[in-house]
Design a protein around this motif. Structure first.
Motif, PDB file in Angstrom:
ATOM      1  N   UNK A 138     -11.014 -31.264  98.815  1.00 47.24           N
ATOM      2  CA  UNK A 138     -10.051 -31.134  99.905  1.00 47.24           C
ATOM      3  C   UNK A 138     -10.357 -32.083 101.068  1.00 47.24           C
ATOM      4  N   UNK A 139     -11.572 -32.631 101.081  1.00 44.18           N
ATOM      5  CA  UNK A 139     -12.003 -33.539 102.145  1.00 44.18           C
ATOM      6  C   UNK A 139     -11.880 -32.867 103.523  1.00 44.18           C
ATOM      7  N   UNK A 140     -12.330 -31.625 103.580  1.00 48.60           N
ATOM      8  CA  UNK A 140     -12.347 -30.874 104.839  1.00 48.60           C
ATOM      9  C   UNK A 140     -13.762 -30.344 105.062  1.00 48.60           C
ATOM     10  N   UNK A 141     -14.663 -31.199 105.516  1.00 49.42           N
ATOM     11  CA  UNK A 141     -16.052 -30.757 105.673  1.00 49.42           C
ATOM     12  C   UNK A 141     -16.232 -29.635 106.692  1.00 49.42           C
ATOM     13  N   UNK A 142     -15.379 -29.566 107.685  1.00 48.07           N
ATOM     14  CA  UNK A 142     -15.479 -28.500 108.670  1.00 48.07           C
ATOM     15  C   UNK A 142     -15.109 -27.165 108.013  1.00 48.07           C
ATOM     16  N   UNK A 143     -16.031 -26.232 108.044  1.00 44.95           N
ATOM     17  CA  UNK A 143     -15.793 -24.924 107.442  1.00 44.95           C
ATOM     18  C   UNK A 143     -16.095 -24.863 105.963  1.00 44.95           C
ATOM     19  N   UNK A 144     -16.696 -25.945 105.415  1.00 44.70           N
ATOM     20  CA  UNK A 144     -16.966 -25.987 103.967  1.00 44.70           C
ATOM     21  C   UNK A 144     -17.900 -24.862 103.529  1.00 44.70           C
ATOM     22  N   UNK A 145     -18.985 -24.669 104.264  1.00 45.47           N
ATOM     23  CA  UNK A 145     -19.965 -23.645 103.878  1.00 45.47           C
ATOM     24  C   UNK A 145     -19.322 -22.262 103.898  1.00 45.47           C
ATOM     25  N   UNK A 146     -18.516 -22.008 104.930  1.00 41.37           N
ATOM     26  CA  UNK A 146     -17.875 -20.703 105.037  1.00 41.37           C
ATOM     27  C   UNK A 146     -16.879 -20.490 103.901  1.00 41.37           C
ATOM     28  N   UNK A 147     -16.071 -21.513 103.591  1.00 38.31           N
ATOM     29  CA  UNK A 147     -15.073 -21.382 102.523  1.00 38.31           C
ATOM     30  C   UNK A 147     -15.728 -21.099 101.181  1.00 38.31           C
ATOM     31  N   UNK A 148     -16.696 -21.936 100.838  1.00 30.13           N
ATOM     32  CA  UNK A 148     -17.347 -21.801  99.539  1.00 30.13           C
ATOM     33  C   UNK A 148     -18.164 -20.511  99.488  1.00 30.13           C
ATOM     34  N   UNK A 149     -18.866 -20.207 100.575  1.00 29.09           N
ATOM     35  CA  UNK A 149     -19.674 -18.998 100.600  1.00 29.09           C
ATOM     36  C   UNK A 149     -18.837 -17.735 100.474  1.00 29.09           C
ATOM     37  N   UNK A 150     -17.737 -17.669 101.215  1.00 24.65           N
ATOM     38  CA  UNK A 150     -16.867 -16.493 101.155  1.00 24.65           C
ATOM     39  C   UNK A 150     -16.210 -16.348  99.791  1.00 24.65           C
ATOM     40  N   UNK A 151     -15.750 -17.469  99.236  1.00 21.64           N
ATOM     41  CA  UNK A 151     -15.103 -17.419  97.920  1.00 21.64           C
ATOM     42  C   UNK A 151     -16.095 -17.020  96.840  1.00 21.64           C
ATOM     43  N   UNK A 152     -17.287 -17.588  96.886  1.00 21.97           N
ATOM     44  CA  UNK A 152     -18.314 -17.261  95.889  1.00 21.97           C
ATOM     45  C   UNK A 152     -18.736 -15.806  95.996  1.00 21.97           C
ATOM     46  N   UNK A 153     -18.954 -15.335  97.232  1.00 21.30           N
ATOM     47  CA  UNK A 153     -19.342 -13.942  97.432  1.00 21.30           C
ATOM     48  C   UNK A 153     -18.247 -12.994  96.958  1.00 21.30           C
ATOM     49  N   UNK A 154     -16.997 -13.355  97.253  1.00 22.05           N
ATOM     50  CA  UNK A 154     -15.868 -12.531  96.819  1.00 22.05           C
ATOM     51  C   UNK A 154     -15.833 -12.415  95.306  1.00 22.05           C
ATOM     52  N   UNK A 155     -15.982 -13.538  94.632  1.00 23.04           N
ATOM     53  CA  UNK A 155     -15.915 -13.511  93.171  1.00 23.04           C
ATOM     54  C   UNK A 155     -17.093 -12.758  92.571  1.00 23.04           C
ATOM     55  N   UNK A 156     -18.281 -12.938  93.146  1.00 20.02           N
ATOM     56  CA  UNK A 156     -19.458 -12.234  92.637  1.00 20.02           C
ATOM     57  C   UNK A 156     -19.298 -10.720  92.754  1.00 20.02           C
ATOM     58  N   UNK A 157     -18.817 -10.270  93.909  1.00 22.01           N
ATOM     59  CA  UNK A 157     -18.682  -8.829  94.137  1.00 22.01           C
ATOM     60  C   UNK A 157     -17.522  -8.232  93.342  1.00 22.01           C
ATOM     61  N   UNK A 158     -16.334  -8.807  93.529  1.00 23.62           N
ATOM     62  CA  UNK A 158     -15.120  -8.169  93.019  1.00 23.62           C
ATOM     63  C   UNK A 158     -14.713  -8.672  91.638  1.00 23.62           C
ATOM     64  N   UNK A 159     -15.287  -9.785  91.228  1.00 26.55           N
ATOM     65  CA  UNK A 159     -15.056 -10.260  89.871  1.00 26.55           C
ATOM     66  C   UNK A 159     -16.194  -9.874  88.956  1.00 26.55           C
ATOM     67  N   UNK A 160     -17.350 -10.469  89.178  1.00 28.11           N
ATOM     68  CA  UNK A 160     -18.493 -10.257  88.282  1.00 28.11           C
ATOM     69  C   UNK A 160     -19.009  -8.827  88.311  1.00 28.11           C
ATOM     70  N   UNK A 161     -19.311  -8.311  89.504  1.00 33.09           N
ATOM     71  CA  UNK A 161     -19.922  -6.973  89.583  1.00 33.09           C
ATOM     72  C   UNK A 161     -18.988  -5.892  89.055  1.00 33.09           C
ATOM     73  N   UNK A 162     -17.777  -5.818  89.585  1.00 34.09           N
ATOM     74  CA  UNK A 162     -16.842  -4.806  89.103  1.00 34.09           C
ATOM     75  C   UNK A 162     -16.406  -5.089  87.670  1.00 34.09           C
ATOM     76  N   UNK A 163     -16.423  -6.367  87.276  1.00 34.93           N
ATOM     77  CA  UNK A 163     -16.028  -6.719  85.912  1.00 34.93           C
ATOM     78  C   UNK A 163     -16.907  -6.085  84.856  1.00 34.93           C
ATOM     79  N   UNK A 164     -18.146  -5.750  85.207  1.00 36.99           N
ATOM     80  CA  UNK A 164     -19.032  -5.092  84.249  1.00 36.99           C
ATOM     81  C   UNK A 164     -18.505  -3.717  83.845  1.00 36.99           C
ATOM     82  N   UNK A 165     -17.740  -3.080  84.733  1.00 40.25           N
ATOM     83  CA  UNK A 165     -17.143  -1.792  84.370  1.00 40.25           C
ATOM     84  C   UNK A 165     -16.149  -2.000  83.249  1.00 40.25           C
ATOM     85  N   UNK A 166     -15.318  -3.038  83.387  1.00 41.12           N
ATOM     86  CA  UNK A 166     -14.338  -3.317  82.353  1.00 41.12           C
ATOM     87  C   UNK A 166     -14.973  -3.710  81.036  1.00 41.12           C
ATOM     88  N   UNK A 167     -16.017  -4.556  81.102  1.00 42.70           N
ATOM     89  CA  UNK A 167     -16.640  -4.986  79.853  1.00 42.70           C
ATOM     90  C   UNK A 167     -17.318  -3.826  79.145  1.00 42.70           C
TER      91      UNK A 167
END
Length: 269
Positions: free
Chosen positions: A84-113
């Motif tokens: 996206x070539x938007x270095x401002x806020x990069x850490x926050x964007x990637x960190x929030x997205x990664x944390x979201x996926x880890x919690x609500x995708x991977x962690x809760x996904x274990x219930x489904x699997x």
């Protein structure tokens, strides 16, 4: 809450996985709105697609893909954000997205699997019932005995006595119920069942505190208003965030959960 949890489990594995996917998406939605992350539209789309991909891997009973999707999605999130070539806020964007996926995708996904196991109904009902009782035990013991606060800045109402009481009572509860589920095999061992109870109780409390910390940081009282008097969906599912993967991998180590021997739905071997 009981029909919402029990009905999909009773209907079958597909409906259970679908219900977990819907739960994950609702939890992510509440997280994104509470933290303001919903403004990052593209990152939100990537997280949603990742959650759906995990659900499809669960339906297909493709364990290697299910486990591989976590690093794959995080790499995609980082790569797309870089492009996206938007270095401002990069850490926050990637960190929030990664944390979201880890919690609500991977962690809760274990219930489904977990629904791919032959005895998934017993396993999931044990997990859901025990984490809910874990909260109740902590509340009752904490209110009865009082004492020093467990984490006053994060969750002012939780006490050390309530936490320890929940650990003891939930461990005994899981020990008793799991004895009915695991009548033979490695998990029929008393020591292993006690450890399972400890894991569920401690991980459940840590999941609760994790969401509490997120709410304090975001400055919100509840993550949503879906459940009157209880807050949002995430407020009720928070104890499952860490207890679900903890239970899944603990049982998998002793070959209780059938993770590798499935006939795939969409893909051949």
């Amino acid at each position: 809450m009981i029909p919402a949890i029990a009905v999909p489990i009773v209907l079958g594995a597909f409906w259970t996985i679908l219900a977990v996917c819907v739960l994950s998406l609702f939890c992510f939605r509440e997280f994104a709105r509470a933290t303001g992350f919903f403004r990052e539209k593209l990152m939100n789309v990537l997280v949603v697609l990742g959650i759906i991909a995990l659900s499809l891997a669960s339906v297909d009973h493709w364990y290697r893909l299910f486990m591989a999707l976590t690093p794959i999605v995080i790499v995609v999130i980082a790569a797309v954000s870089t492009s996206l070539d938007r270095p401002k806020g990069y850490i926050q964007r990637v960190g929030m997205a990664s944390l979201s996926f880890l919690f609500f995708g991977t962690c809760l996904g274990h219930i489904g699997y977990m629904a791919n196991d032959e005895y998934y109904r017993s396993l999931l009902l044990l997990l859901v019932f025990s984490v809910q009782m874990n909260d109740i035990f902590g509340y009752i013991v904490g209110k009865s005995l009082g004492g020093p606060k467990l984490a006053p800045q994060t969750s002012p109402n939780k006490t050390i006595s309530g936490s320890l009481g929940a650990i003891v009572l939930t461990t005994l509860l899981v020990f008793g119920i799991s004895g009915l589920i695991f009548r033979d095999g490695p998990m029929s061992n008393s020591g292993l069942r006690l450890v399972l109870g400890l894991l569920i109780s401690i991980a459940g409390q840590l999941g609760d505190l994790t969401v509490a910390a997120i709410k304090r940081d975001a400055g919100v009282e509840d993550t949503g208003t879906w459940i009157p008097g209880q807050g949002g969906v995430l407020d009720r599912a928070n104890s499952l965030l860490l207890s679900a993967p903890a239970m899944f991998h603990y049982l998998s180590y002793f070959l209780v959960i059938n993770a590798d021997d499935a006939i795939r739905t969409f893909t051949s071997r």
